[in-house]
Write a protein that holds these residues in place. Structure first.
Motif, mmCIF file in Angstrom:
data_model
loop_
_atom_site.group_PDB
_atom_site.id
_atom_site.type_symbol
_atom_site.label_atom_id
_atom_site.label_comp_id
_atom_site.label_asym_id
_atom_site.label_seq_id
_atom_site.Cartn_x
_atom_site.Cartn_y
_atom_site.Cartn_z
ATOM 1 N N MET A 177 0.665 -1.177 0.062
ATOM 2 C CA MET A 177 0.020 -0.004 -0.137
ATOM 3 C C MET A 177 0.901 1.202 -0.087
ATOM 4 N N PHE A 178 1.898 1.194 0.816
ATOM 5 C CA PHE A 178 2.883 2.559 0.816
ATOM 6 C C PHE A 178 4.010 2.225 -0.468
ATOM 7 N N GLY A 182 1.764 2.979 -4.964
ATOM 8 C CA GLY A 182 0.481 2.013 -4.275
ATOM 9 C C GLY A 182 -0.795 2.787 -4.100
ATOM 10 N N ILE A 183 -1.680 2.203 -3.281
ATOM 11 C CA ILE A 183 -2.993 2.721 -3.175
ATOM 12 C C ILE A 183 -2.973 4.179 -2.250
ATOM 13 N N VAL A 184 -1.790 4.300 -1.343
ATOM 14 C CA VAL A 184 -1.874 5.514 -0.437
ATOM 15 C C VAL A 184 -1.549 6.741 -1.243
ATOM 16 N N LEU A 187 -4.399 7.651 -3.542
ATOM 17 C CA LEU A 187 -5.519 8.229 -2.877
ATOM 18 C C LEU A 187 -4.938 9.852 -2.575
ATOM 19 N N LEU A 188 -3.840 9.836 -2.017
ATOM 20 C CA LEU A 188 -3.345 11.223 -1.940
ATOM 21 C C LEU A 188 -2.971 12.050 -3.183
#
Length: 348
Positions: A177-178, A182-184, A187-188
């Motif tokens: 995720m990081f 990744g997804i983080v 999203l940010l």
């Protein structure tokens, strides 16, 4: 002939006193028998603990005073260091070694470059931040789970899922995720180097650890909340107490013993953090998330078992000091003595 008549109360008192004196030997004999039975039942468990826990501790302390294997410049052969006193401890604490003459000098070549104090600061930083966040979030989750609701069982099962996942799996999930793509970051909408930037990597470990361990705190606090009598809340509601007054003057004081025990257990666990930062970030001692436990493992991988034993002893002393402060001064009732005294004081 005169007859002395005693009051009935005095005769009854003497009769009771005589009965008590007559039964004292039997009571003492029974107490001694129960004590012997208790010791006999506990002895096997104590013997197992002495072998499993006591011997490794004593062995590690003994090894910490022995020197590591090193190359003898005269013979060109690796030899055992023998008794070295505080050389290993001086190496970790001061980054210097005690020479055979007793002076403080440069450590021998081949010994792991110490990052002891930076690792101590990082470990304490992780412990303080994670325990603080997990306590606040765990208390909130425990109060939600303790609230009567038709879906209370489903909520409890969902909350405990992160805690049930193995730590290695959790670390890999958050590592993905990081990741840079990744997804983080998606999203940010930013490109944050979560695994290479020092502070970003530390906050990534904190986020993963809080997500993983908060359910554990919630479970321990929930046990304390369930011990509070519902009649107390009903009386507070009748008296017109607000929700904040009920929380601060009833819930917090009554749940404090369980809360302090949960904080104690979680703090001791955080001081031994190893697998989460190693899998997520790096296992190197130069990593921005390197903890004290990582230094022990890396030192052992280089064959320096004796200096690793010294560092393990220092970790043990640190954990012991933290536990002593929390139990002695912060009121962590691990043995349940205060709860046992409460009914007696109430009866008086």
């Amino acid at each position: 002939m005169s007859t002395t008549t005693q009051p009935p109360a005095q005769r009854a008192g003497r009769a009771r006193g005589g009965a008590r004196k007559g039964t004292r030997p039997d009571a003492r004999l029974g107490a001694r028998t129960d004590t012997r039975k208790a010791y006999a039942l506990v002895a096997p468990a104590l013997a197992v603990l002495a072998v499993v826990i006591g011997y490794p501790i004593i062995r590690a302390i003994w090894l910490s005073f022995q020197g590591n294997r090193r190359l003898d410049p005269k013979t060109g052969v690796f030899t055992d260091g023998g008794f070295s006193g505080l050389e290993n401890y001086m190496y970790w604490i001061t980054n210097r070694c005690v020479t055979p003459s007793g002076a403080v000098g440069t450590c021998p070549p081949g010994v792991l470059a110490t990052d002891f104090w930076p690792a101590v600061r990082i470990t304490l930083f992780f412990a303080v931040v994670t325990v603080l966040l997990e306590t606040v979030l765990g208390l909130a989750m425990a109060m939600i789970m303790n609230h009567p609701s038709p879906a209370r069982g489903l909520i409890r099962a969902a909350v405990l899922i992160p805690w049930a996942i193995p730590t290695a799996v959790t670390a890999k999930l958050w590592q993905f995720m990081f990741a840079p793509a990744g997804i983080v970051n998606s999203l940010l909408g930013k490109d944050i180097a979560w695994t290479t930037d020092p502070w970003a990597a530390r906050f990534a470990v904190i986020i993963a650890d809080v997500w993983k361990t908060t359910p554990f705190m919630a479970l321990l606090i929930l046990a304390g909340l369930q011990m509070i009598d519902r009649d107390i809340y009903e009386a507070a509601r009748v008296d017109g107490a607000s929700a904040w007054q009920t929380f601060t003057r009833i819930t917090l004081p009554l749940v404090r013993p369980a809360l302090m025990v949960a904080v104690l257990f979680r703090t001791l666990d955080a001081l031994r953090m190893y697998d989460l930062p190693v899998i997520m970030i790096s296992g190197s001692s130069n990593s921005p998330t390197a903890t004290i436990s990582q230094l022990v493992v890396e030192d052992m991988r280089q064959g320096n078992f004796n200096s690793a034993s010294a560092l393990s002893t220092l970790i043990f002393l640190l954990i012991f000091a933290v536990a002593f402060v929390m139990i002695r001064f912060l009121g962590a009732d691990v043995g349940g003595r205060r709860q046992a005294k409460a009914p007696k004081e109430a009866a008086r």
